[in-house]
Scaffold this motif. Sequence first.
Motif, mmCIF file in Angstrom:
data_model
loop_
_atom_site.group_PDB
_atom_site.id
_atom_site.type_symbol
_atom_site.label_atom_id
_atom_site.label_comp_id
_atom_site.label_asym_id
_atom_site.label_seq_id
_atom_site.Cartn_x
_atom_site.Cartn_y
_atom_site.Cartn_z
ATOM 1 N N GLN A 1 -12.348 -5.630 -5.960
ATOM 2 C CA GLN A 1 -12.720 -4.839 -5.474
ATOM 3 C C GLN A 1 -13.654 -4.373 -7.031
ATOM 4 O O GLN A 1 -14.543 -3.120 -6.470
ATOM 5 C CB GLN A 1 -11.015 -3.629 -6.538
ATOM 6 C CG GLN A 1 -10.547 -3.843 -5.043
ATOM 7 C CD GLN A 1 -9.060 -3.578 -5.222
ATOM 8 O OE1 GLN A 1 -7.883 -3.190 -5.489
ATOM 9 N NE2 GLN A 1 -8.761 -2.109 -4.127
ATOM 10 N N ALA B 1 -5.219 -2.814 1.407
ATOM 11 C CA ALA B 1 -3.597 -3.757 1.674
ATOM 12 C C ALA B 1 -4.183 -4.555 2.608
ATOM 13 O O ALA B 1 -2.358 -5.868 2.581
ATOM 14 C CB ALA B 1 -3.123 -2.056 2.463
ATOM 15 N N ALA C 1 0.734 -1.211 0.172
ATOM 16 C CA ALA C 1 -0.064 -0.216 -0.138
ATOM 17 C C ALA C 1 0.684 1.010 0.290
ATOM 18 O O ALA C 1 1.935 0.931 0.152
ATOM 19 C CB ALA C 1 -1.016 -0.128 1.138
ATOM 20 N N GLU D 1 -2.939 -0.946 -4.148
ATOM 21 C CA GLU D 1 -2.122 -1.083 -2.349
ATOM 22 C C GLU D 1 -1.068 -1.739 -3.025
ATOM 23 O O GLU D 1 -0.781 -2.510 -1.808
ATOM 24 C CB GLU D 1 -3.433 -1.330 -1.705
ATOM 25 C CG GLU D 1 -4.093 -0.317 -1.379
ATOM 26 C CD GLU D 1 -6.010 0.016 -2.598
ATOM 27 O OE1 GLU D 1 -5.526 0.947 -2.345
ATOM 28 O OE2 GLU D 1 -5.586 -0.347 -3.096
ATOM 29 N N THR E 1 -12.035 -0.637 -0.439
ATOM 30 C CA THR E 1 -11.229 0.786 0.848
ATOM 31 C C THR E 1 -9.739 0.132 0.426
ATOM 32 O O THR E 1 -9.213 -1.040 0.598
ATOM 33 C CB THR E 1 -11.548 0.539 2.038
ATOM 34 O OG1 THR E 1 -11.618 -0.510 2.670
ATOM 35 C CG2 THR E 1 -13.393 1.019 2.049
ATOM 36 N N ARG E 2 -9.194 1.311 0.298
ATOM 37 C CA ARG E 2 -7.542 0.648 0.377
ATOM 38 C C ARG E 2 -7.528 0.327 1.814
ATOM 39 O O ARG E 2 -6.410 -0.556 2.067
ATOM 40 C CB ARG E 2 -6.997 2.309 0.107
ATOM 41 C CG ARG E 2 -7.505 2.941 -0.950
ATOM 42 C CD ARG E 2 -6.341 4.668 -0.877
ATOM 43 N NE ARG E 2 -4.802 3.556 -0.663
ATOM 44 C CZ ARG E 2 -4.045 4.345 -0.731
ATOM 45 N NH1 ARG E 2 -4.132 5.802 -0.161
ATOM 46 N NH2 ARG E 2 -2.640 4.368 -0.371
ATOM 47 N N ALA F 1 -1.637 4.085 2.964
ATOM 48 C CA ALA F 1 -3.288 3.382 3.564
ATOM 49 C C ALA F 1 -2.849 2.997 5.492
ATOM 50 O O ALA F 1 -2.582 2.391 6.105
ATOM 51 C CB ALA F 1 -3.477 1.829 3.035
#
Length: 573
Positions: free
Chosen positions: A192, A217, A5, A81, A212-213, A8
């Motif tokens: 994703q 990650a 990442a 990420e 979400t990141r 993050a």
Amino acid sequence: MSIGAGSARRWPSVGIERSPVERYVLAALLFFPVLCGVVPIVLYEKAASRVAWHDPALATVSAIGLALLCCLFAFVRYPAEARAARIIVVGLAITLGLFSFGLGDELGIADAARADALGNVLVYSRLIALVAALFSILRPSFAIFPMVYFAFHKNVTRAVSDAVELGRNDYAPLIEVGLFLACGLLGLGLLQSLSRLKPFTRYLPNPDELGTREFAAQAAGILLLAGIGAHFGNYFMSGMAKVTLDGGPLSWILENPTSSIMLAGYGLGAAPLGFSESLLAHAYEAVRAVQIPMNVVILAAQLLCFLAFLRRRWLIGLTAFFDIMHIGIFLLSGALFLHWIILNSLIVAVLTRMKESSFSTTAIVTGIVVTIFGDAVFYNARLGWYDSRQIRQAHFEALTKEGDWVRVAPSFFRDASYLLYARHFGYQEYRRESGHVPTSAWGQIGIRKVQPKSSEIASSNYEIMKLTNECAYPVEQPITPPDYDAARPAPFILGQHNRAVNLASSAVAVGYNFYPHHHYSMPFLHRAFEALEPRDIVAYRYLVDTVCLDVADGKVVRRVMTQTLGPRIDVRQ
């Protein structure tokens, strides 16, 4: 910074309250990329041993189908990420793409009908592999083709050239780690993308977190350390193979003549230090003097490698140590684990760009578990045996027009060169009665258990090692019948010779010394053969020797104890 990442935050976020169901579902989805990587490995393992990929129709359909699948999933991008895993995937894809293209489409043909039926499959497949490797920079799906094609080419080589004993240790782990990470990143990127679709997330708890990141990650970190664990499993299982030898857990450390591999490599014409026989002899004496401490360090590093996941610096240091070990083995003996060196270098490169705090507990545990138990899914090399200086070594000799017999360099056989460094034409220790010493060409003892028929000489591989360390294993004079399949050398060498003749007239042929061999034949140890052209050769013969190797007065001494001399194989003009 989390693994793979940018900046993050760690996931899960502290302020989010979840029900048990939500926690279980999100935890399971964290391992979805790992599952996407494992499934192709399981299928690949089954296909590698059960599917005849050299079948022309199947090869054509598979190549076209795989290329279409790579294009179909090209809409999936690399997760931002997962930068670390991406570097490894792209590095492996380009490496295997270049190797695949360099392997060429000219095979040493023993089965001409099967080779002819393959037609242009190898021609267009190697081009697709090279192009796909370049496009893997942009999309993970394209990385899959060169990895699968490299394994396919090895299968074709075994089938068409009759080189059945080609080993997998030098390349299979690299392919599987790359395939696992590429498919895992494909799964993460797909997850994703799907997280943005309401029909997919309607029934999931807290669906907004999937995109979400933080989630990406954490999932990328788990995938990365699982991939590294799959590779480290090769070292761990090699350590386990050493401590489970039949002489006891300490027999390899205290009594194995590890330095003998240097003499074996020189005897095979593969040792880089062979340019100076006196230098090799002195290096052998020096390594033999520190043999036990060296064995201790190597075994400890292999058995305890899973602890390196506890600290990023430990992981970097141990991976670098393994690379240094491989380079040292190559310089001293000629055994080159080039694919492993490349993978280790990529791992060090990505880990040095990360911070110590990058490791989550889940990722660490995953890496440790895969290292120890990953052998249940991944192909792990088990490099553990006793060494010997009394060795069964086999080679071809070429007869020139002038009437001289010249030893053939194993690299001459290109993609089948491993055959001349390993077990040859159906020979296996204890497979049948043999008057030769029961070792591989490198002096390996302990790959297989001693059979009862050898009990009158030695009842264990440990006892054989003790005898061969003194060159005291009894051999027969002469040896009849041969301990290999006597009908196989002739079609093999004639197919290889015909390829050499065809390549000699080609304007774009790649020299056999530039192939990605597991063991290179050092040109300075094969000067007589290097000076020959295929048209200068009128016949071949296959020899098997039991030799005793030693060092005396700064020289390597090779004493032939017994020999099996095969018939003359005339070249068809």
